[in-house]
Design an enzyme around this catalytic site. Structure first.
Site, PDB file in Angstrom:
ATOM      1  N   ASN A 206      -5.860   4.994   0.277  1.00 12.99           N
ATOM      2  CA  ASN A 206      -5.012   5.435   1.387  1.00 12.99           C
ATOM      3  C   ASN A 206      -4.722   6.924   1.357  1.00 12.99           C
ATOM      4  OD1 ASN A 206      -4.900   3.104   2.814  1.00 12.99           O
ATOM      5  ND2 ASN A 206      -3.079   2.320   1.777  1.00 12.99           N
TER       6      ASN A 206
ATOM      7  N   HIS B   3      -4.148  -4.174  -4.941  1.00  9.00           N
ATOM      8  CA  HIS B   3      -4.246  -3.765  -3.539  1.00  9.00           C
ATOM      9  C   HIS B   3      -5.618  -4.101  -2.961  1.00  9.00           C
ATOM     10  CE1 HIS B   3      -4.251  -0.379  -0.360  1.00  9.00           C
ATOM     11  NE2 HIS B   3      -3.631  -1.430   0.106  1.00  9.00           N
TER      12      HIS B   3
ATOM     13  N   SER C  75       0.834  -1.199   0.000  1.00 11.90           N
ATOM     14  CA  SER C  75       0.000   0.000   0.000  1.00 11.90           C
ATOM     15  C   SER C  75       0.868   1.247   0.000  1.00 11.90           C
ATOM     16  CB  SER C  75      -0.944  -0.001   1.212  1.00 11.90           C
ATOM     17  OG  SER C  75      -0.257  -0.314   2.391  1.00 11.90           O
TER      18      SER C  75
ATOM     19  N   GLU D  14      -7.784  -2.201  -5.705  1.00 13.32           N
ATOM     20  CA  GLU D  14      -7.184  -1.162  -6.546  1.00 13.32           C
ATOM     21  C   GLU D  14      -6.167  -1.850  -7.456  1.00 13.32           C
ATOM     22  OE1 GLU D  14      -7.203   2.840  -3.769  1.00 13.32           O
ATOM     23  OE2 GLU D  14      -5.619   1.409  -3.424  1.00 13.32           O
TER      24      GLU D  14
HETATM   25  N1  CAA Z   1     -14.025 -13.711   7.822  1.00 12.30           N
HETATM   26  C1  CAA Z   1     -15.336 -13.994   7.794  1.00 12.30           C
HETATM   27  N2  CAA Z   1     -16.260 -13.187   8.326  1.00 12.30           N
HETATM   28  C2  CAA Z   1     -15.837 -12.058   8.933  1.00 12.30           C
HETATM   29  C3  CAA Z   1     -14.479 -11.691   9.015  1.00 12.30           C
HETATM   30  C4  CAA Z   1     -13.533 -12.565   8.403  1.00 12.30           C
HETATM   31  N3  CAA Z   1     -12.222 -12.330   8.403  1.00 12.30           N
HETATM   32  N4  CAA Z   1     -14.373 -10.496   9.652  1.00 12.30           N
HETATM   33  C5  CAA Z   1     -15.616 -10.112   9.987  1.00 12.30           C
HETATM   34  N5  CAA Z   1     -16.501 -11.059   9.569  1.00 12.30           N
HETATM   35  C6  CAA Z   1     -17.947 -11.042   9.681  1.00 12.30           C
HETATM   36  C7  CAA Z   1     -18.383 -11.187  11.118  1.00 12.30           C
HETATM   37  O1  CAA Z   1     -18.461 -12.542  11.490  1.00 12.30           O
HETATM   38  C8  CAA Z   1     -19.767 -10.558  11.103  1.00 12.30           C
HETATM   39  O2  CAA Z   1     -20.729 -11.446  10.591  1.00 12.30           O
HETATM   40  P1  CAA Z   1     -22.254 -11.344  11.102  1.00 12.30           P
HETATM   41  O3  CAA Z   1     -22.710  -9.970  10.736  1.00 12.30           O
HETATM   42  O4  CAA Z   1     -22.925 -12.410  10.334  1.00 12.30           O
HETATM   43  O5  CAA Z   1     -22.164 -11.590  12.567  1.00 12.30           O
HETATM   44  C9  CAA Z   1     -19.600  -9.439  10.066  1.00 12.30           C
HETATM   45  O6  CAA Z   1     -18.445  -9.762   9.283  1.00 12.30           O
HETATM   46  C10 CAA Z   1     -19.428  -8.124  10.739  1.00 12.30           C
HETATM   47  O7  CAA Z   1     -18.330  -8.203  11.637  1.00 12.30           O
HETATM   48  P2  CAA Z   1     -18.384  -7.715  13.147  1.00 12.30           P
HETATM   49  O8  CAA Z   1     -19.715  -7.983  13.729  1.00 12.30           O
HETATM   50  O9  CAA Z   1     -17.164  -8.252  13.832  1.00 12.30           O
HETATM   51  O10 CAA Z   1     -18.145  -6.156  13.172  1.00 12.30           O
HETATM   52  P3  CAA Z   1     -18.719  -4.996  12.242  1.00 12.30           P
HETATM   53  O11 CAA Z   1     -20.174  -5.074  12.050  1.00 12.30           O
HETATM   54  O12 CAA Z   1     -18.123  -3.722  12.749  1.00 12.30           O
HETATM   55  O13 CAA Z   1     -18.050  -5.270  10.805  1.00 12.30           O
HETATM   56  C11 CAA Z   1     -16.235  -4.759   9.409  1.00 12.30           C
HETATM   57  C12 CAA Z   1     -16.676  -5.424  10.682  1.00 12.30           C
HETATM   58  C13 CAA Z   1     -16.792  -5.492   8.198  1.00 12.30           C
HETATM   59  C14 CAA Z   1     -14.716  -4.831   9.391  1.00 12.30           C
HETATM   60  C15 CAA Z   1     -16.777  -3.273   9.429  1.00 12.30           C
HETATM   61  O14 CAA Z   1     -16.535  -2.661  10.665  1.00 12.30           O
HETATM   62  C16 CAA Z   1     -16.158  -2.409   8.350  1.00 12.30           C
HETATM   63  O15 CAA Z   1     -16.563  -2.432   7.221  1.00 12.30           O
HETATM   64  N6  CAA Z   1     -15.177  -1.553   8.740  1.00 12.30           N
HETATM   65  C17 CAA Z   1     -14.409  -0.762   7.823  1.00 12.30           C
HETATM   66  C18 CAA Z   1     -13.244  -1.588   7.333  1.00 12.30           C
HETATM   67  C19 CAA Z   1     -12.332  -0.801   6.439  1.00 12.30           C
HETATM   68  O16 CAA Z   1     -12.480   0.400   6.261  1.00 12.30           O
HETATM   69  N7  CAA Z   1     -11.336  -1.484   5.858  1.00 12.30           N
HETATM   70  C20 CAA Z   1     -10.344  -0.833   5.043  1.00 12.30           C
HETATM   71  C21 CAA Z   1      -9.120  -0.555   5.865  1.00 12.30           C
HETATM   72  S1  CAA Z   1      -7.883   0.288   4.964  1.00 12.30           S
HETATM   73  C22 CAA Z   1      -7.040  -0.907   4.150  1.00 12.30           C
HETATM   74  O17 CAA Z   1      -7.237  -2.073   4.301  1.00 12.30           O
HETATM   75  C23 CAA Z   1      -6.037  -0.422   3.164  1.00 12.30           C
HETATM   76  C24 CAA Z   1      -4.652  -0.308   3.598  1.00 12.30           C
HETATM   77  O18 CAA Z   1      -3.776  -0.436   2.773  1.00 12.30           O
HETATM   78  C25 CAA Z   1      -4.272   0.099   4.986  1.00 12.30           C
END
Ligand code: CAA
Length: 388
Positions: free
Chosen positions: A187, A136, A115, A148
Site C-alpha cells: 500500500n 495482509h 491495511s 504480507e
Molecule cells: N473467484 C474466482 N475467480 C475469479 C474471481 C473470484 N473472486 N475474480 C476473478 N476471477 C477470475 C475470473 O473468472 C476470470 O477467469 P477466466 O480468466 O477463466 O475467465 C479471471 O479471474 C480474470 O478475471 P476477469 O476476466 O474478471 O478480469 P481480469 O482479467 O481483469 O482479471 C484481476 C481480474 C485478476 C482482478 C486482474 O485485473 C488483476 O490482477 N488486477 C489487479 C488486482 C490488484 O492489484 N489487487 C490488489 C489490490 S490492493 C489490495 O488488495 C490491498 C489493500 O489493502 C487495499
C-alpha cells in the site's frame, strides 16, 4: 487446523474460502445473517468458477460445508488461528480482538488483515500481544498470491514463523517485513502510484484515461491506476492514504480522490468512481491504445518509495518485486521495470517534479548514489539487479 474469520465482506469471505479450499474448518463470523448469506453466495459463485476451470477439484458444496457461519463469537472457542477482516475502524477492531481474546484458546494466534491500522495498537487490546500479527491479503484473496506478514514490536518469532508457514501452506507467497511501517509494502507503493497519477491529472499533464492507458498498455499492468483505485474502493484508498500520511509519510496535494468519496462515488462497489460499472460489477475499462504519459514518470514516486524501503532495510529489492508481482499482478517486479526504464530516467523525473515544488519527490540517497556510480539498470549491466 481450525480457523475463525471475523468479517465476511470483500476480503473476509475470500479468505474463508481459501482456507476451506485447503481443507480447513472455518467459523465465519459477522454481525448479521444478511451479510453472511451474501458472503455465502459470493463464495458459491467463486467456487463454481474454480470448479468449472478445474483449479479446484472438490465440489463447491463440499468445500462450503467446512465453513460454519455465525453471528456469535462462541464458535471460536476451539480455534487455532483467527483472521480479522472487519472495516478499518479502531473501535471495531477493539471489540473483535477483545472478544476473540476472551473466547479463543490461550495459544491461538490472532491475526489481522488490516491495511492501515498499526498492528501494535491492535495487539494492545489483548492479553496475548505476542500472538497478534498482521496477515495482509490482497483483493481478490482467492486469486492474488501475496500475503504480507507484519510482526508488531510485541509479536514473537514463533507467531511470525507459524504465520509465514500458514501462508505458504495456502499456496501463497508470504513477504515478511523486518519491522512494521505504515501501509506495509504494497500500500505504500500503491499510494505513491495514486499520488503521481493524481498529480499528473490535476496539473494538466495528462488525462485519467491517458494515465491508465500508460499503466496498462505501456507498462503492462493488469489495470490502470485509477481503474485499480476504483476496484479497491475509493473510500478504502482515501483511508489508507490518510492513515499512511498521518503517520509521517510525505504527502502530495490531490483533491480528485477525496472529491469522489464526498460524492459517494466509491468505485466498483457503488457503480461509479473514475469510471462506470453497471450493476456494481467490475468490467475491464475501455482505454485509448496510445498515451503520451512516460512510464518512468508515472512510476518514479513508487520507485523512490521502494528505494526508501530498501535503504531502511525493511525488505530486499526482490521482496518489493514479489509484493508487486503477487499482490498486484505486475508482469514484472517494480524494480525490475525500473532497471529496464533506467534509474537515471527515474531520477530525472523525480528531480523535475521535486523542482516544481512537490517535496515528496525528493530523490532517495540510494537512487542518487546508484546513478553516480553508473548503476543505472539493465543498459549499464547493474541497477537493483545485476545483468550478465
Ligand atoms: N473467484 C474466482 N475467480 C475469479 C474471481 C473470484 N473472486 N475474480 C476473478 N476471477 C477470475 C475470473 O473468472 C476470470 O477467469 P477466466 O480468466 O477463466 O475467465 C479471471 O479471474 C480474470 O478475471 P476477469 O476476466 O474478471 O478480469 P481480469 O482479467 O481483469 O482479471 C484481476 C481480474 C485478476 C482482478 C486482474 O485485473 C488483476 O490482477 N488486477 C489487479 C488486482 C490488484 O492489484 N489487487 C490488489 C489490490 S490492493 C489490495 O488488495 C490491498 C489493500 O489493502 C487495499
Amino acid at each position: 487446523m481450525k480457523f475463525a474469520v471475523v468479517g465476511s465482506g470483500t476480503m473476509g469471505h475470500g479468505i474463508a474460502e481459501v482456507l476451506a479450499i485447503y481443507g480447513h474448518q472455518v467459523k465465519l463470523i459477522d454481525i448479521s445473517w444478511d451479510i453472511l448469506n451474501r458472503a455465502k453466495q459470493r463464495m458459491e459463485e467463486s467456487l463454481r468458477k474454480f470448479y468449472e476451470k478445474g483449479t479446484v477439484k472438490e465440489d463447491p458444496s463440499v468445500i462450503l460445508s467446512r465453513i460454519e457461519m455465525s453471528t456469535s463469537y462462541d464458535v471460536a472457542k476451539d480455534i487455532d488461528f483467527a483472521i480479522e477482516a472487519v472495516p478499518e475502524i479502531l473501535d471495531l477492531k477493539r471489540k473483535v480482538f477483545q472478544s476473540l481474546d476472551e473466547i479463543a484458546p490461550k495459544e491461538a494466534i490472532l491475526a489481522t488483515n488490516t491495511s492501515s491500522i498499526p498492528i501494535s495498537e491492535i495487539a494492545e487490546f489483548t492479553s496475548r500481544k505476542d500472538k497478534v500479527i498482521g496477515m495482509h491479503f490482497f483483493n481478490p484473496p482467492q486469486i492474488m498470491k501475496l500475503v504480507e506478514v507484519i510482526p508488531s514490536k510485541y509479536t514473537s518469532e514463533d507467531t511470525a514463523n507459524k504465520t509465514v508457514e500458514l501462508a505458504r501452506s495456502l499456496g501463497k507467497v508470504p513477504v515478511k517485513l523486518r519491522i512494521e511501517v505504515p501501509g506495509f509494502i504494497g500500500n505504500r507503493i500503491f499510494l505513491r502510484l495514486m499520488q503521481e497519477a493524481c498529480r499528473e491529472v490535476e496539473s494538466g499533464e495528462a488525462s485519467i484515461e491517458e494515465v491508465d492507458s500508460c499503466a496498462r498498455n505501456k507498462i503492462g499492468l493488469p489495470m490502470g491506476i485509477f481503474e485499480l483505485s476504483d476496484y479497491v474502493g475509493l473510500d478504502i484508498d482515501v483511508d489508507l492514504w490518510e492513515n499512511i500520511v498521518k503517520r509521517g509519510t510525505s504527502d502530495v496535494p490531490c483533491k480528485l480522490f477525496k472529491e469522489k468519496v464526498a460524492r459517494k462515488e466509491l468505485g466498483v462497489k457503488s457503480g461509479k468512481g473514475f469510471y462506470e460499472y453497471p450493476g456494481n460489477k467490475y468490467l475491464k475499462v475501455k482505454l485509448p491504445a496510445t498515451s503520451k504519459v512516460d512510464p518512468a514518470r508515472l512510476l518514479s514516486l513508487a520507485v523512490n518509495e521502494a528505494a526508501w524501503l530498501v535503504e531502511n532495510n525493511i525488505v530486499k529489492p526482490s521482496e518489493v518485486d514479489d509484493v508487486m508481482k503477487y499482490g498486484y499482478n505486475f508482469p514484472k517486479g517494480l524494480l525490475e521495470i525500473a532497471d529496464e526504464l533506467g534509474i537515471d530516467n527515474i531520477l530525472r523525473n523525480l528531480e523535475d517534479i521535486y523542482n516544481k515544488g512537490y517535496s515528496a519527490y525528493k530523490p532517495q540517497d540510494l537512487l542518487v548514489k546508484m546513478v553516480k556510480e553508473g548503476k543505472v539498470g539493465k543498459k549499464s549491466g547493474e541497477g537493483f539487479y545485476k545483468y550478465a
